[in-house]
Design a protein around this motif. Structure first.
Motif, PDB file in Angstrom:
ATOM      1  N   LEU A  38      -5.853 -33.775  -6.590  1.00  0.00           N
ATOM      2  CA  LEU A  38      -6.424 -32.822  -7.381  1.00  0.00           C
ATOM      3  C   LEU A  38      -7.032 -31.509  -6.856  1.00  0.00           C
ATOM      4  O   LEU A  38      -7.571 -31.706  -5.765  1.00  0.00           O
ATOM      5  N   ALA A  39      -6.691 -30.517  -7.367  1.00  0.00           N
ATOM      6  CA  ALA A  39      -7.141 -29.078  -6.574  1.00  0.00           C
ATOM      7  C   ALA A  39      -8.837 -29.136  -6.398  1.00  0.00           C
ATOM      8  O   ALA A  39      -9.434 -28.507  -5.744  1.00  0.00           O
TER       9      ALA A  39
ATOM     10  N   LEU B 116       1.072 -34.536  -6.754  1.00  0.00           N
ATOM     11  CA  LEU B 116       0.222 -33.385  -6.899  1.00  0.00           C
ATOM     12  C   LEU B 116      -0.220 -33.221  -8.394  1.00  0.00           C
ATOM     13  O   LEU B 116       0.559 -32.897  -9.119  1.00  0.00           O
ATOM     14  N   GLY B 117      -1.388 -33.379  -8.824  1.00  0.00           N
ATOM     15  CA  GLY B 117      -1.664 -33.869 -10.253  1.00  0.00           C
ATOM     16  C   GLY B 117      -2.614 -32.562 -10.766  1.00  0.00           C
ATOM     17  O   GLY B 117      -2.671 -31.516 -10.415  1.00  0.00           O
TER      18      GLY B 117
ATOM     19  N   PRO C 167      -5.323 -43.430 -12.147  1.00  0.00           N
ATOM     20  CA  PRO C 167      -5.580 -44.873 -11.386  1.00  0.00           C
ATOM     21  C   PRO C 167      -4.922 -44.510 -10.057  1.00  0.00           C
ATOM     22  O   PRO C 167      -4.294 -43.821  -9.647  1.00  0.00           O
ATOM     23  N   GLY C 168      -5.227 -45.512  -9.251  1.00  0.00           N
ATOM     24  CA  GLY C 168      -4.851 -45.257  -7.830  1.00  0.00           C
ATOM     25  C   GLY C 168      -5.790 -44.412  -6.859  1.00  0.00           C
ATOM     26  O   GLY C 168      -7.071 -44.199  -7.408  1.00  0.00           O
ATOM     27  N   GLU C 169      -5.428 -44.216  -5.557  1.00  0.00           N
ATOM     28  CA  GLU C 169      -6.072 -43.349  -4.764  1.00  0.00           C
ATOM     29  C   GLU C 169      -6.292 -41.798  -5.370  1.00  0.00           C
ATOM     30  O   GLU C 169      -5.225 -41.455  -5.942  1.00  0.00           O
ATOM     31  N   VAL C 170      -7.392 -41.286  -5.096  1.00  0.00           N
ATOM     32  CA  VAL C 170      -7.550 -39.919  -5.535  1.00  0.00           C
ATOM     33  C   VAL C 170      -7.962 -39.212  -4.335  1.00  0.00           C
ATOM     34  O   VAL C 170      -9.118 -39.375  -4.025  1.00  0.00           O
ATOM     35  N   ARG C 171      -7.459 -37.943  -3.854  1.00  0.00           N
ATOM     36  CA  ARG C 171      -8.117 -37.127  -3.097  1.00  0.00           C
ATOM     37  C   ARG C 171      -8.209 -35.672  -4.002  1.00  0.00           C
ATOM     38  O   ARG C 171      -7.454 -35.322  -4.479  1.00  0.00           O
ATOM     39  N   ILE C 172      -9.528 -34.994  -3.422  1.00  0.00           N
ATOM     40  CA  ILE C 172      -9.758 -33.646  -4.186  1.00  0.00           C
ATOM     41  C   ILE C 172      -9.749 -32.439  -3.242  1.00  0.00           C
ATOM     42  O   ILE C 172     -10.400 -32.760  -2.247  1.00  0.00           O
ATOM     43  N   GLY C 173      -9.118 -31.329  -3.486  1.00  0.00           N
ATOM     44  CA  GLY C 173      -9.271 -30.284  -2.569  1.00  0.00           C
ATOM     45  C   GLY C 173      -7.871 -30.063  -2.017  1.00  0.00           C
ATOM     46  O   GLY C 173      -6.895 -30.791  -2.147  1.00  0.00           O
ATOM     47  N   GLY C 174      -7.615 -28.858  -1.433  1.00  0.00           N
ATOM     48  CA  GLY C 174      -6.557 -28.378  -0.876  1.00  0.00           C
ATOM     49  C   GLY C 174      -6.167 -29.048   0.420  1.00  0.00           C
ATOM     50  O   GLY C 174      -6.998 -29.743   0.963  1.00  0.00           O
ATOM     51  N   PHE C 175      -5.003 -28.799   0.909  1.00  0.00           N
ATOM     52  CA  PHE C 175      -4.358 -29.352   2.079  1.00  0.00           C
ATOM     53  C   PHE C 175      -4.314 -28.223   3.320  1.00  0.00           C
ATOM     54  O   PHE C 175      -4.043 -28.755   4.312  1.00  0.00           O
ATOM     55  N   GLY C 176      -4.564 -27.124   2.928  1.00  0.00           N
ATOM     56  CA  GLY C 176      -4.445 -26.162   3.927  1.00  0.00           C
ATOM     57  C   GLY C 176      -3.243 -25.423   4.177  1.00  0.00           C
ATOM     58  O   GLY C 176      -2.803 -25.242   5.308  1.00  0.00           O
ATOM     59  N   GLY C 177      -2.737 -25.105   3.007  1.00  0.00           N
ATOM     60  CA  GLY C 177      -1.195 -24.597   2.998  1.00  0.00           C
ATOM     61  C   GLY C 177      -0.300 -25.444   3.148  1.00  0.00           C
ATOM     62  O   GLY C 177      -0.255 -26.734   3.185  1.00  0.00           O
ATOM     63  N   ALA C 178       1.061 -24.957   3.279  1.00  0.00           N
ATOM     64  CA  ALA C 178       2.182 -25.798   3.474  1.00  0.00           C
ATOM     65  C   ALA C 178       1.976 -26.717   4.655  1.00  0.00           C
ATOM     66  O   ALA C 178       2.569 -27.813   4.518  1.00  0.00           O
ATOM     67  N   ASP C 179       1.930 -26.011   5.780  1.00  0.00           N
ATOM     68  CA  ASP C 179       1.729 -26.725   7.102  1.00  0.00           C
ATOM     69  C   ASP C 179       0.795 -27.819   7.050  1.00  0.00           C
ATOM     70  O   ASP C 179       0.977 -29.267   7.507  1.00  0.00           O
ATOM     71  N   GLY C 180      -0.427 -27.830   6.508  1.00  0.00           N
ATOM     72  CA  GLY C 180      -1.328 -28.744   6.363  1.00  0.00           C
ATOM     73  C   GLY C 180      -0.644 -30.037   5.234  1.00  0.00           C
ATOM     74  O   GLY C 180      -0.926 -31.290   5.609  1.00  0.00           O
TER      75      GLY C 180
ATOM     76  N   VAL D 162       4.390 -40.547   3.603  1.00  0.00           N
ATOM     77  CA  VAL D 162       4.760 -40.416   2.365  1.00  0.00           C
ATOM     78  C   VAL D 162       6.282 -40.787   2.130  1.00  0.00           C
ATOM     79  O   VAL D 162       7.077 -39.968   2.959  1.00  0.00           O
ATOM     80  N   ASP D 163       6.497 -41.191   1.243  1.00  0.00           N
ATOM     81  CA  ASP D 163       8.072 -41.444   0.888  1.00  0.00           C
ATOM     82  C   ASP D 163       8.545 -40.838  -0.221  1.00  0.00           C
ATOM     83  O   ASP D 163       9.798 -40.357  -0.446  1.00  0.00           O
ATOM     84  N   ALA D 164       7.710 -40.232  -1.061  1.00  0.00           N
ATOM     85  CA  ALA D 164       8.097 -39.306  -2.148  1.00  0.00           C
ATOM     86  C   ALA D 164       6.931 -38.475  -2.742  1.00  0.00           C
ATOM     87  O   ALA D 164       5.722 -38.953  -2.668  1.00  0.00           O
ATOM     88  N   LEU D 165       7.346 -37.315  -2.884  1.00  0.00           N
ATOM     89  CA  LEU D 165       6.269 -36.168  -3.223  1.00  0.00           C
ATOM     90  C   LEU D 165       6.557 -35.757  -4.645  1.00  0.00           C
ATOM     91  O   LEU D 165       7.831 -35.543  -4.904  1.00  0.00           O
ATOM     92  N   ILE D 166       5.823 -35.939  -5.637  1.00  0.00           N
ATOM     93  CA  ILE D 166       5.985 -35.344  -7.179  1.00  0.00           C
ATOM     94  C   ILE D 166       4.868 -34.294  -7.366  1.00  0.00           C
ATOM     95  O   ILE D 166       3.843 -34.498  -7.314  1.00  0.00           O
ATOM     96  N   ASP D 167       5.566 -33.089  -7.726  1.00  0.00           N
ATOM     97  CA  ASP D 167       4.743 -31.835  -7.884  1.00  0.00           C
ATOM     98  C   ASP D 167       4.496 -32.087  -9.517  1.00  0.00           C
ATOM     99  O   ASP D 167       5.616 -31.683 -10.613  1.00  0.00           O
ATOM    100  N   ALA D 168       3.288 -32.537 -10.255  1.00  0.00           N
ATOM    101  CA  ALA D 168       3.075 -32.547 -11.630  1.00  0.00           C
ATOM    102  C   ALA D 168       2.120 -31.532 -11.902  1.00  0.00           C
ATOM    103  O   ALA D 168       1.108 -32.120 -12.720  1.00  0.00           O
ATOM    104  N   THR D 169       1.914 -30.523 -11.070  1.00  0.00           N
ATOM    105  CA  THR D 169       0.587 -29.717 -11.347  1.00  0.00           C
ATOM    106  C   THR D 169       0.987 -28.760 -12.626  1.00  0.00           C
ATOM    107  O   THR D 169       1.974 -28.750 -13.225  1.00  0.00           O
ATOM    108  N   HIS D 170      -0.116 -27.889 -12.760  1.00  0.00           N
ATOM    109  CA  HIS D 170      -0.012 -27.141 -13.854  1.00  0.00           C
ATOM    110  C   HIS D 170       0.946 -26.105 -13.840  1.00  0.00           C
ATOM    111  O   HIS D 170       0.952 -25.494 -12.732  1.00  0.00           O
ATOM    112  N   PRO D 171       1.639 -25.505 -14.810  1.00  0.00           N
ATOM    113  CA  PRO D 171       2.855 -24.504 -14.751  1.00  0.00           C
ATOM    114  C   PRO D 171       2.458 -23.332 -14.151  1.00  0.00           C
ATOM    115  O   PRO D 171       3.234 -22.622 -13.648  1.00  0.00           O
TER     116      PRO D 171
END
Length: 262
Positions: free
Chosen positions: A33-34, A6-7, A44-57, A67-76
């Motif tokens: 990306l939001a 999450l970038g 680099p790599g695949e990029v998706r843009i837009g929300g997921f529809g909340g936690a459930d999405g 997905v094997d690992a989720l990394i939250d590198a979003t803005h503070p």
């Protein structure tokens, strides 16, 4: 294996650059990306843009894309997505790591004024100055819209939308910024107070040094709360180390038993 980042930050782009070098052949890397900034710098790599529809999405996306690992590198200050990531990772049973750059710390000679929100920052301004360098981004300008007696220089990547302060000049620019450039900006526009979020990092920190040198106050908006109990690192390199330790070694194929010779 598949890693979702999450970038939208400098750290996230750097992390993606590192991951394309260390992930095994055939592994998937997706950066999300939001989509709030036009013309973002794509990692680099695949990029998706837009929300997921909340936690459930997001949880559904993690399961569907294995997905094997989720990394939250979003803005503070992108607080909502961090809580959604924590809930989704728990629901989908996916390991989660947060990359959070350290906040800024005032030094000798700094005249900082902490604020808990943009509204609180706006309320503090009339007592501090009349010509404001506003660096809190294009969202949330409504908090300053009623300060008609003040003049604002608002710096943003994209053009802001109303409501805005009545007396405002917009400077469209994207960091990193230099100390010489920030000094000149403060001098040319006769700035006497700066407003910033505690974003941390080096890309936009020179304005703080320039403000200290000019002897002007800085209103610093504190960061929003983050989920508790999530492992945290301060940068991309330790995030790669975490991935190696907790994910990569578990997904590497192991050699079969040695066969007798002869």
């Amino acid at each position: 294996m598949h890693v979702l980042v999450l970038g939208g930050t400098t750290e996230a782009r750097r992390l993606a650059e590192l991951l394309v070098e260390v992930l095994p052949a055939g592994a998937g890397l997706t950066s999300s990306l939001a989509g709030r900034v036009s013309g973002p710098r794509l990692p680099p790599g695949e990029v998706r843009i837009g929300g997921f529809g909340g936690a459930d999405g997001l949880a559904d996306w993690l399961r569907t894309h294995q997905v094997d690992a989720l990394i939250d590198a979003t803005h503070p200050f992108a607080g909502t997505i961090s809580f959604n990531a924590a809930a989704a990772a728990a629901a989908a049973h996916v390991p989660l790591l947060a990359v959070r750059r350290p906040g800024w710390v005032p030094g000798e000679g700094d005249d900082w004024h902490a604020a808990g929100s943009l509204a609180e920052a706006a309320a503090a301004l009339p007592a501090l100055g009349r010509r404001v360098f506003l660096t809190t981004g294009r969202t949330g300008l409504a908090a300053f819209a009623g300060l008609d007696e003040l003049w604002f220089l608002m710096r943003s990547v994209d053009t802001p939308e109303a409501p805005c302060p009545a007396r405002m000049e917009v400077l469209l620019d994207r960091g990193p910024f230099t100390l010489d450039g920030e000094r000149e900006l403060i001098r040319r526009h006769r700035i006497d107070v700066v407003v910033t979020k505690d974003s941390g990092g080096a890309a936009t920190a020179p304005k703080l040094t320039a403000a200290r040198e000019a002897g002007i106050p800085v209103v610093v908006v504190r960061r929003p709360p983050v989920p508790e109990g999530i492992p945290v690192v301060e940068g991309p390199e330790p995030a790669v180390d975490w991935l190696r330790e907790h994910i990569l070694h578990r997904t590497q194929p192991t050699a079969g038993p040695a066969q007798p010779s002869g």
